[in-house]
Design a protein around this motif. Structure first.
Motif, PDB file in Angstrom:
ATOM      1  N   UNK A 140       0.850  -1.182   0.000  1.00 44.95           N
ATOM      2  CA  UNK A 140       0.000   0.000   0.000  1.00 44.95           C
ATOM      3  C   UNK A 140       0.887   1.234   0.000  1.00 44.95           C
ATOM      4  N   UNK A 141       0.811   2.003  -1.053  1.00 46.75           N
ATOM      5  CA  UNK A 141       1.613   3.217  -1.162  1.00 46.75           C
ATOM      6  C   UNK A 141       0.689   4.370  -1.501  1.00 46.75           C
ATOM      7  N   UNK A 142       1.064   5.553  -1.037  1.00 51.57           N
ATOM      8  CA  UNK A 142       0.173   6.689  -1.244  1.00 51.57           C
ATOM      9  C   UNK A 142       0.095   7.112  -2.702  1.00 51.57           C
ATOM     10  N   UNK A 143       1.074   6.750  -3.536  1.00 50.19           N
ATOM     11  CA  UNK A 143       0.962   7.125  -4.932  1.00 50.19           C
ATOM     12  C   UNK A 143      -0.136   6.319  -5.622  1.00 50.19           C
ATOM     13  N   UNK A 144      -0.472   5.147  -5.075  1.00 49.56           N
ATOM     14  CA  UNK A 144      -1.567   4.343  -5.620  1.00 49.56           C
ATOM     15  C   UNK A 144      -2.872   4.640  -4.903  1.00 49.56           C
TER      16      UNK A 144
END
Length: 142
Positions: free
Chosen positions: A59-63
């Motif tokens: 889970x990454x904030x760019x996604x």
């Protein structure tokens, strides 16, 4: 090589490409997630060292930029795959990638020098009284 052979080779390449693309799973966009799914994603996201969101689950904030709104997140903005607050982050002051100089800090999205700035003397939002100067981070030093 005749025209029919070229056509058949091109058709075979096209069919292989179409089959490959159609079998590849599509990535779910952050705006396709409804609010209840986002809440469960955010609440189940582990926090790493120093309260920074852990990317071990993919889970990454760019996604999914809404991860930065999670409780314990360093900030609501996503810069370089990390959650930050562009109003206070020295490495992303005002917008992603804008770095403050050596003696500067980030106050309200602007790089300021707290040693001489009358509106941020010694720290953010520490305003000197009218007529006082900011010297060495202190109002009316002399």
């Amino acid at each position: 090589m005749n025209t029919l052979t070229r056509f058949l080779i091109a058709l075979a390449i096209f069919m292989t490409l179409a089959a490959t693309l159609s079998s590849t799973p599509t990535e779910e966009k952050w705006f396709d997630i409804n609010d209840s799914e986002a809440d469960s994603l955010v609440s189940s996201t582990p926090l790493g060292v120093g309260g920074v969101l852990d990317d071990t689950r993919g889970l990454k904030c760019n996604k999914n930029p809404r991860l930065c709104l999670a409780k314990g997140s360093p900030g609501p903005d996503c810069c370089n795959k990390k959650c930050v607050d562009v109003f206070t982050d020295k490495q992303n002051c005002g917008f992603c990638g804008r770095k403050c100089k050596y003696m500067e800090i980030c106050c309200k999205g602007s790089c300021v020098n707290p040693m001489v700035d009358k509106h941020h003397c010694g720290g953010c939002n520490k305003v000197c009284k009218r007529g006082d100067d900011c010297v060495h981070g202190m109002c009316n030093y002399a």
